[in-house]
Scaffold this active site. Sequence first.
Site, short mmCIF file in Angstrom:
data_model
loop_
_atom_site.label_atom_id
_atom_site.label_comp_id
_atom_site.label_asym_id
_atom_site.label_seq_id
_atom_site.Cartn_x
_atom_site.Cartn_y
_atom_site.Cartn_z
N LYS A 112 0.82 -1.22 0.00
CA LYS A 112 0.00 0.00 0.00
C LYS A 112 0.85 1.26 0.00
O LYS A 112 0.41 2.31 -0.45
CB LYS A 112 -0.88 0.04 1.25
CG LYS A 112 -1.72 -1.18 1.47
CD LYS A 112 -2.84 -1.26 0.51
CE LYS A 112 -3.67 -2.50 0.74
NZ LYS A 112 -4.82 -2.58 -0.12
C1 LIG Z 1 -0.98 -7.82 2.43
C2 LIG Z 1 -2.10 -7.73 1.45
N1 LIG Z 1 -2.13 -8.58 0.43
C3 LIG Z 1 -3.12 -8.54 -0.49
C4 LIG Z 1 -4.15 -7.65 -0.39
C5 LIG Z 1 -5.20 -7.62 -1.45
O1 LIG Z 1 -5.03 -6.53 -2.32
P1 LIG Z 1 -6.28 -5.91 -3.08
O2 LIG Z 1 -7.23 -5.48 -2.03
O3 LIG Z 1 -5.72 -4.79 -3.86
O4 LIG Z 1 -6.82 -7.01 -3.90
C6 LIG Z 1 -4.16 -6.73 0.67
C7 LIG Z 1 -5.23 -5.71 0.83
O5 LIG Z 1 -5.44 -4.88 0.05
C8 LIG Z 1 -3.10 -6.75 1.58
O6 LIG Z 1 -3.04 -5.87 2.58
N1 LIG Z 2 -6.69 -5.14 2.08
C1 LIG Z 2 -6.99 -3.77 2.18
C2 LIG Z 2 -8.45 -3.50 2.00
C3 LIG Z 2 -8.70 -2.13 1.45
O1 LIG Z 2 -8.19 -2.10 0.17
P1 LIG Z 2 -8.02 -0.82 -0.73
O2 LIG Z 2 -6.93 -1.20 -1.65
O3 LIG Z 2 -9.31 -0.57 -1.36
O4 LIG Z 2 -7.63 0.34 0.12
C4 LIG Z 2 -6.42 -3.23 3.47
O5 LIG Z 2 -5.38 -3.72 3.89
O6 LIG Z 2 -6.98 -2.37 4.09
#
Ligand SMILES: Cc1ncc(COP(=O)(O)O)c(C=O)c1O
Ligand SMILES: N[C@@H](CCOP(=O)(O)O)C(=O)O
Length: 461
Positions: A112
């Site tokens: 993120k």
């Molecule tokens: C460590 C981790 N892996 C995978 C995901 C999944 O990613 P996305 O929500 O973009 O599919 C998340 C949350 O977003 C996450 O925090």
């Molecule tokens: N897995 C995510 C969930 C929110 O996802 P986002 O990419 O829409 O912000 C988290 O860790 O919060």
Amino acid sequence: MKYVSTRGNAPKLSFEEAMLTGLARDGGLYVPQRVAERRPDEIAALPGMSYEEIAYWVIKPFVGESFGDDELREIIARAYAGFGHAARAPLVQLGPNHFLLELFHGPTLAFKDFAMQLIGQMFQTALARRGERICIVGATSGDTGSAAIEAFRGLDNVDVFILFPDGRVSDVQRRQMTTPTEANVHALAIDGTFDDAQARLKDMFNHFEFRDAVKLAGVNSINWARVLAQVVYYFTAATSLGAPLRPVSFTVPTGNFGDIFAGYIARKMGLPIEKLVIATNQNDILHRTLATGAYTTAEVVPSLSPSMDIQVSSNFERVLFDAYGRDGVTVADQMADLARGGFTISQGAIDYLRAQFASGRASEEETLATIREIFETTGEVLCPHTAVGVKVASEHLGTTPMITLATAHPAKFPDAVKQASGQDAPLPPRMADLFDRPERMTHVPNDLAELEALIRERVGA
Ligand SMILES: Cc1ncc(COP(=O)(O)O)c(C=O)c1O
Ligand SMILES: N[C@@H](CCOP(=O)(O)O)C(=O)O
């Protein structure tokens, strides 16, 4: 470059307007009217460039006039200066033709940070120019929240409220959100699941009186700028393994569908991606949807990979918009059905989705076994989300290089790592006192009126 809503009934916006707006006023998500395609010879020129240079090359066509050339270069430079690896997103080899893309060298140890650090800089630049103050509300299953807090803590023109599902994030994730001391940071532990938190967030965006009164902004992947920033590492990884001459495949641990949607955009821009594999944990709605053609929500079951404990996968709406030939009315109808438990995807649309994505799931036992096996055979310690990806990727290996996204540092999930491999997963020295810092959070019921009242009171609106 203009941005349109997936539900077809909101004003077209510039990049900066879409970034500051968050959810479209018809409840949809903003997407670019057209994706800027790049020629193979342009992509072939990328190897050898820094992460920041490639980021500029990817992002510039999408921002239009919103940021000047030098301004954008400075924003990008500031965003990645604090990362703990010179390559920003290094590749390590896991096995024959299988690579891990390490996306956890940013300040909060999860992928993120790539997007959040960038949009933090973009927001600051845009808000300073406009002389505006905003109220960010975010929903998190663990990682978005800490990354958002890190990017916006201490700024005078932003309040940041993060809703996280009480008891459903790891202790490290919770403490990353509850220990910052800045007055503009508000960690809210909500009853329910991440889906509840995200639903209340979208309710706030759809409640225009509240939205306008507090000047609501969103930094979840609702925000197109978040997705755009994540496109960059698909290019850096693929080109360092031979693209565009040699195609590559990616497996992406998936929950809210933002990260894999960024890969889909990279492919639309011209990156030769053979397979884009959705990897889910036991909350496998996306895997089931591709198999059956029906998007039917089920109860969220807590797992070892809590950040992927999601059933209502927000960005799936963006790809559905393309699958339906950009017909916003049909997307709006399907989203209304989703609120009633699910919808069936038309044959043409599911054919499109199956041509774009493969999928797989990993059970809890398979996640633990993968952490153990990879540690024993390579010495790499995987976080449980990455382990889900590695397990699913192993079912899709072939002659094309496979890159699995390592989405978080194992230290965020030490219990799962210990259970699987017997190994400790220590935090980096700069976070070593995380468990000694006092926590500060507010417990809130899963209730829109109470949430809005709390936010109004704290921002004085
Ligand atoms: C460590 C981790 N892996 C995978 C995901 C999944 O990613 P996305 O929500 O973009 O599919 C998340 C949350 O977003 C996450 O925090
Ligand atoms: N897995 C995510 C969930 C929110 O996802 P986002 O990419 O829409 O912000 C988290 O860790 O919060």
